[in-house]
Scaffold this active site. Structure first.
Site, PDB file in Angstrom:
ATOM      1  N   ASN A 727       9.153 -16.824  -9.751  1.00  0.00           N
ATOM      2  CA  ASN A 727       8.289 -15.848  -9.084  1.00  0.00           C
ATOM      3  C   ASN A 727       7.813 -16.399  -7.740  1.00  0.00           C
ATOM      4  O   ASN A 727       7.677 -17.614  -7.556  1.00  0.00           O
ATOM      5  CB  ASN A 727       7.088 -15.462  -9.963  1.00  0.00           C
ATOM      6  N   CYS A 782       9.465  12.839   0.352  1.00  0.00           N
ATOM      7  CA  CYS A 782      10.213  14.071   0.128  1.00  0.00           C
ATOM      8  C   CYS A 782      11.378  13.838  -0.822  1.00  0.00           C
ATOM      9  O   CYS A 782      11.688  14.682  -1.676  1.00  0.00           O
ATOM     10  CB  CYS A 782      10.701  14.650   1.457  1.00  0.00           C
TER      11      CYS A 782
END
Length: 831
Positions: A727, A782
Site C-alpha cells: 500500500n 454524464c
C-alpha cells in the site's frame, strides 16, 4: 526482490531513481483463442482436467499454437487417452493418490491458485496446471532450485528431473573402453561435473540446508551428507506444493524416448503429455546444443504431433548471466500483453476525402475526452445497440493510419476474402456504424513467431538482420562489443574446462589461459576488461543474479506452455559487473575455497555485509524472496562484542491459503500463523547464523509513542530498509523516515507480471515521495448516470449510490441534529 538486492551493490551506479521491469501485464484472458470460459469455476476445471491430461479443447489449441497441422488436430478427435501413469517406474509416492482424492483437493486448489487464476485467466491457468516441465541441471545448483521452486509454486502439472542412473553415472550403453558412444558420455559427464562448482554456490547451499532441515529433520547428523541431492529436491518440491507431481528420468532415456531410437513411444507420450517444455540449467554449451537438437527432432510417432518441444536454457557465471529460448519454427503467442482491450467511445465515422485513398478509407473520431489505444495494423470491433447488424458481421475493420490519440483511419474487408469494401457498400457500412455503434475496441489476434535453433542462433548472432537479442539494460544491451565479449566468454568457458579440467580462478595466469580460447574477432581493448572480469568471477555464483535468472527461466517455460505474453527472442544477457569496480585484488587472496560471495568480492566485503542491520518491511511474495536471498548472502550473521548484524522483520498479516502459490517460506501447516513468525522459522532452517529480530507490529504513525519503531530505532537501529509493502500509505511513511534519518531505501512492488524497483540513496537520488503516479482518470458524471459501458462505471455507480444512502445523507442529518431537535413539528416540513 532480486533486482532490489542487486541495488545493495550498486550505490555508485545509481543515476536514476527507479527502473521498471515489465514482462507484460496480466489482467484478463484474451478475446480470441478462448477454450475455457473465464467465469468457469476452478474446481470444475480441475475435475475436467483430470489426473494427468489436459482439456480436449486445450489439446487442440496446443496443436494450433505449437504449429500442428489441421490433419493432426482432426486425428486427435478420434483418439482416447488412458491413464497409465500409476504403472510406470518413475512415479513418486505422492502420485499414488486416487482420482477421488485429486477431486477432493479441488476446493483447496481453487483457494491456493485463486490470485493466479484471475491473473492468467482460465485458459492459461488450465495449461499451466496440465504442463510438464523437464529440467536438466546440477541437483545442487541454486539456479535449478530457484527455477524449480518457481515452477512448483505456479502449480505446473508435472516436473521431470533428468538425472544420473541408480549407479551414479549418466546412462551409458556400454562400459567397453573402445565404445565411442560410452566414451562420449563419460566425457560429457566429466565436463559437466567440472563446469559447476557447488562449493561456490551460496544460493544452492542455502536451499539445500533449508530442504534438509525441513524434510529430513529426523535423520542422524552424520548421515546428512549421504542423502542424495535429487532426493532432497524431490522432497522439497513436495513440501512446497503437494499437488505438483515430480519424477526422475535418466537423460539418455529421455533422449532416446523422444527420438526414433525407441519403439515404445506410447510410454514416453504418457509421461511427457502434450504440453511439455525443456529447461536446461547451468550446463555447458555442447550439452545445451544436444538437448536443443533433440527437442527439434522429435519422433514422427509422438501421438500429439508436436513438431518440437520448446527449449529454454539459463546459466550464470559470476556476475554474468545468459538466457536462451527456442520455441520452434511455428509458435503462436495467443496474447502478447495480457491487457484487456480498452473500449473507447465513438463520436462518428466519415468517408475520407483524401485522393490517395480513393474512397476506400473511413476516418474514425473518438468522443471528446476519450483516447484510443490502437496502432497501425490492429483489427477493431464495434459495440452496437443492434448486435444483429448483418453489415458489421460481414466485414472486418483494420487500422490504416493513426493521426492522433483521438482520430485514425480504417478500411474494411469482407470476412474470408481480401476484397476491400468501398463505394456504396462502404457508405452503407459507415451509416450503420454511426447509427448503431457506441464504442470500439481492439481485437487480439494470435501472433505467429519463428525461432532459430541454438546452433542457428549462434551462427547468426553477428547478423544485423537477425534480431535475436532482447534488451535488458538500456545502457548495455545495445553495445555490440560488450555483447560479443560476453557471448564469447560463455562459449570459451567450456573450452577452458575441457582443456584444463578446472574452472578459471582469479589469478592472472588463468586469465591469460582463458583468453587463449576466446573468439577475439570484434573484441576491443575495452571489451577485454569484460572478458577478464568474466574469467575472474566465473568460478562462483552470485545469489541475486541466480534469483533473477531462475525467475526468467521459469517464466519463459510458462510462456511456452501457455502462449501467454511475448517470449524472449532469443538471447537475453544481463550482468552487474559494475559491482566489481570497488573490489581490490588484495581482498581476493586466500578466498579460493571460501563462499561464492567472498570469492567475488573478498572476505572484507562479506564481513561488512554480515554486520549490517537490514530492516525488511513485509514478508509477502516479495518479502519472502528478499529474505531467502539475504540468507544466501549471509546478511546479518555477525555476532560479537563490538558489533552485531541482524535482519529486522515486521509484518502484521497472517498466512492464508492463497499465499502459498507465491510465498516460498510458508507451507500448508503455517496457515493462520503470523507471516513474520513463520518466515523467521524458515530463515533459520536455511541459514541458522542469521540474527533475526521479528515483530508483528504495524509500521506507521503512533500517537501513543509505544511503537518499537521509534526515533532511536530509525536513527541508530537500522542501516538499510527494504520495502515489500502492498500500500502507498505505508510506503510514504517509511520513505519519510528514511529521508529524515538519511537511510538508504529500496522499494519493490509487483502487479501481475509487472514489477518496479526504486532505489533511494541519501543525497544522491530522489525519494519515493518526491514523485507520484498520475491520477486515475475520472469518469464523467454524464457517462456514469446515463450510459455506463464499462465494468468500472457500474462499480463506481454502485459506490456512489451506497455513499449517498449510507454516508452523505446520514452525515447531513447528523450535522443538523441540534437544529432538528429544537425545531417545532409544524415547521419541520416547511424547513
Amino acid at each position: 526482490a532480486c533486482f532490489a538486492l542487486l541495488c545493495l551493490f550498486k550505490k555508485n551506479a545509481v543515476s536514476a531513481s527507479s527502473s521498471t521491469i515489465s514482462g507484460s501485464s496480466s489482467i484478463k484472458t484474451p478475446l480470441s483463442y478462448n477454450s475455457l470460459s473465464k467465469s468457469k469455476p476452478h474446481g470444475l476445471i480441475k475435475k475436467t482436467i483430470g489426473k494427468w491430461g489436459t482439456l480436449p479443447s486445450e489439446k487442440k489449441q496446443l496443436l494450433q499454437f505449437r504449429g500442428g497441422e489441421q490433419s493432426d488436430i482432426d486425428d486427435y478427435d478420434s483418439e482416447t487417452e488412458s491413464d497409465t501413469d500409476s504403472e510406470n517406474d518413475y512415479e513418486s509416492e505422492s502420485e499414488a493418490e486416487s482420482d477421488s482424492d485429486s477431486d477432493s483437493d479441488s476446493d483447496g486448489d481453487e483457494e491456493r491458485y485463486s490470485r493466479q487464476f484471475y491473473t492468467l485467466g482460465a485458459r492459461a491457468h488450465g495449461l499451466v496446471r496440465s504442463s510438464t516441465i523437464i529440467v536438466d541441471g546440477p541437483a545442487q545448483s541454486g539456479l535449478v532450485y530457484e527455477a524449480v521452486k518457481n515452477l512448483a509454486l505456479s502449480g505446473v502439472g508435472k516436473i521431470i528431473l533428468l538425472t544420473k542412473d541408480k549407479g551414479g553415472e549418466y546412462d551409458i550403453s556400454s562400459e567397453d573402453e573402445n565404445d565411442e558412444e560410452g566414451d562420449s558420455d563419460r566425457e560429457t559427464r566429466r565436463l559437466e561435473d567440472i563446469y559447476y562448482n557447488s562449493k561456490m554456490d551460496d544460493l544452492g547451499s542455502t536451499y539445500r540446508n533449508g530442504a534438509v532441515a525441513e524434510c529430513f529433520a529426523n535423520h542422524q547428523e552424520d548421515a546428512m551428507d549421504e542423502i542424495d541431492d535429487v532426493e532432497i529436491m524431490v522432497e522439497y518440491v513436495l513440501r512446497l506444493n503437494p499437488s505438483v507431481k515430480i519424477k526422475t528420468m535418466g537423460r539418455n532415456e529421455f533422449l532416446s524416448g523422444i527420438s526414433d531410437e525407441t519403439e515404445d513411444d506410447d510410454a514416453m507420450d504418457t509421461i511427457l503429455g502434450c504440453n511439455s517444455v525443456l529447461l536446461c540449467i547451468d550446463r555447458p554449451l555442447s550439452t545445451q546444443q544436444t538437448l536443443n537438437d533433440a527437442c527439434r527432432n522429435l519422433s514422427d510417432s509422438m501421438f500429439y504431433s508436436q513438431k518440437s518441444i520448446p527449449f529454454v536454457s539459463i546459466e550464470t557465471a559470476g556476475v554474468y548471466g545468459k538466457a536462451f529460448c527456442d520455441f520452434g519454427d511455428e509458435f503462436h503467442v495467443v496474447d502478447e500483453d495480457g491487457e484487456e482491450p480498452k473500449a473507447t467511445l465513438l463520436e462518428d465515422m466519415t468517408i475520407s476525402e483524401e485522393e490517395k485513398y480513393d474512397g476506400e478509407v473511413a476516418v474514425l473520431n473518438c468522443i471528446e475526452g476519450e483516447r484510443h489505444d490502437v496502432s497501425k495494423g490492429d483489427l477493431i470491433e464495434f459495440q452496437c445497440k443492434n448486435s444483429d447488424s448483418a453489415a458489421l458481421k460481414a466485414a472486418e475493420c483494420e487500422v490504416v493510419y493513426v493521426k492522433n490519440p483521438t482520430c485514425f483511419t480504417v478500411k474494411f474487408r469482407s470476412k474470408g476474402h481480401s476484397k476491400t469494401v468501398k463505394g456504396e457498400e462502404l457508405d452503407a457500412l459507415v451509416g450503420a456504424i454511426n447509427h448503431d455503434a457506441n464504442s470500439f475496441s481492439r481485437i487480439k489476434v494470435p501472433k505467429p513467431l519463428a525461432f532459430l535453433s541454438l546452433r542457428g542462433a549462434l551462427a547468426s548472432q553477428d547478423s544485423p538482420r537477425k534480431e535475436i537479442f532482447a534488451a535488458s539494460d538500456l545502457d548495455k544491451s545495445f553495445d555490440y562489443s560488450r555483447r560479443k565479449a560476453i557471448m564469447s566468454s560463455f562459449a570459451s568457458l567450456e573450452e577452458y574446462v575441457r582443456n584444463t579440467d578446472s574452472l578459471p580462478s582469479s589469478s592472472d595466469e588463468d586469465g591469460i589461459e582463458f583468453h587463449r580460447y576466446l573468439d577475439k574477432e570484434g573484441i576491443d581493448n575495452v571489451s577485454q576488461k569484460i572478458t577478464s572480469s568474466f574469467a575472474k568471477t566465473a568460478k562462483a555464483k552470485f545469489a541475486p543474479l541466480q534469483a533473477i535468472y531462475g525467475a526468467l527461466g521459469a517464466q519463459e517455460a510458462l510462456k511456452a506452455a501457455t502462449g501467454l505474453y511475448n517470449p524472449i527472442r532469443q538471447f537475453l544477457l544481463y550482468d552487474c559487473d559494475e559491482v566489481l569496480t570497488r573490489v581490490k585484488k588484495s581482498n581476493l587472496e586466500s578466498t579460493e575455497e571460501s563462499s561464492g560471495m567472498a570469492y567475488i568480492f573478498g572476505k572484507k566485503f562479506v564481513k561488512k555485509f554480515a554486520s549490517k542491520k537490514i530492516f525488511v518491511v513485509g514478508s509477502g511474495a516479495i518479502g519472502c524472496e528478499i529474505l531467502k536471498n539475504l540468507a544466501a548472502m549471509d546478511v546479518g550473521t555477525m555476532k560479537n562484542k563490538k558489533k552485531m548484524g541482524e535482519v529486522i522483520l515486521t509484518d502484521m498479516d497472517t498466512i492464508e491459503k492463497s499465499n502459498l502459490s507465491r510465498q516460498l517460506l510458508f507451507r500448508d501447516g503455517d496457515v493462520g500463523k503470523f507471516k513474520s513468525v513463520a518466515a523467521q522459522e524458515a530463515m533459520k532452517r536455511m541459514n541458522s547464523k542469521v540474527n533475526m529480530n521479528v515483530h508483528t507490529s504495524k509500521v506507521g504513525d503512533d500517537p501513543m509513542g509505544q511503537s518499537v519503531f521509534d526515533d532511536s530505532f530509525w536513527s541508530s537501529g537500522v542501516d538499510i530498509v527494504l520495502n515489500a509493502l502492498d500500500n502507498v500509505e505505508a510506503r510514504l511513511f517509511i520513505d519519510s523516515q528514511c529521508v529524515a534519518n538519511k537511510k538508504a531505501l529500496i522499494d519493490a512492488g509487483t502487479l501481475g507480471a509487472k514489477g518496479n524497483v526504486q532505489v533511494v540513496v541519501p543525497k544522491k537520488s530522489e525519494s519515493y515521495g518526491s514523485s507520484a503516479d498520475p491520477p486515475e482518470p475520472t469518469i464523467p458524471v454524464c457517462t456514469l448516470k446515463n450510459f455506463p459501458y464499462e465494468i468500472s462505471h457500474t462499480i463506481q455507480w454502485g459506490r456512489d449510490l451506497f455513499d449517498g444512502l449510507y454516508n452523505r445523507r446520514p452525515s447531513q442529518i447528523n450535522e443538523q441534529k441540534e437544529s432538528l431537535s429544537t425545531m417545532e413539528l409544524s415547521n419541520f416540513a416547511r424547513e
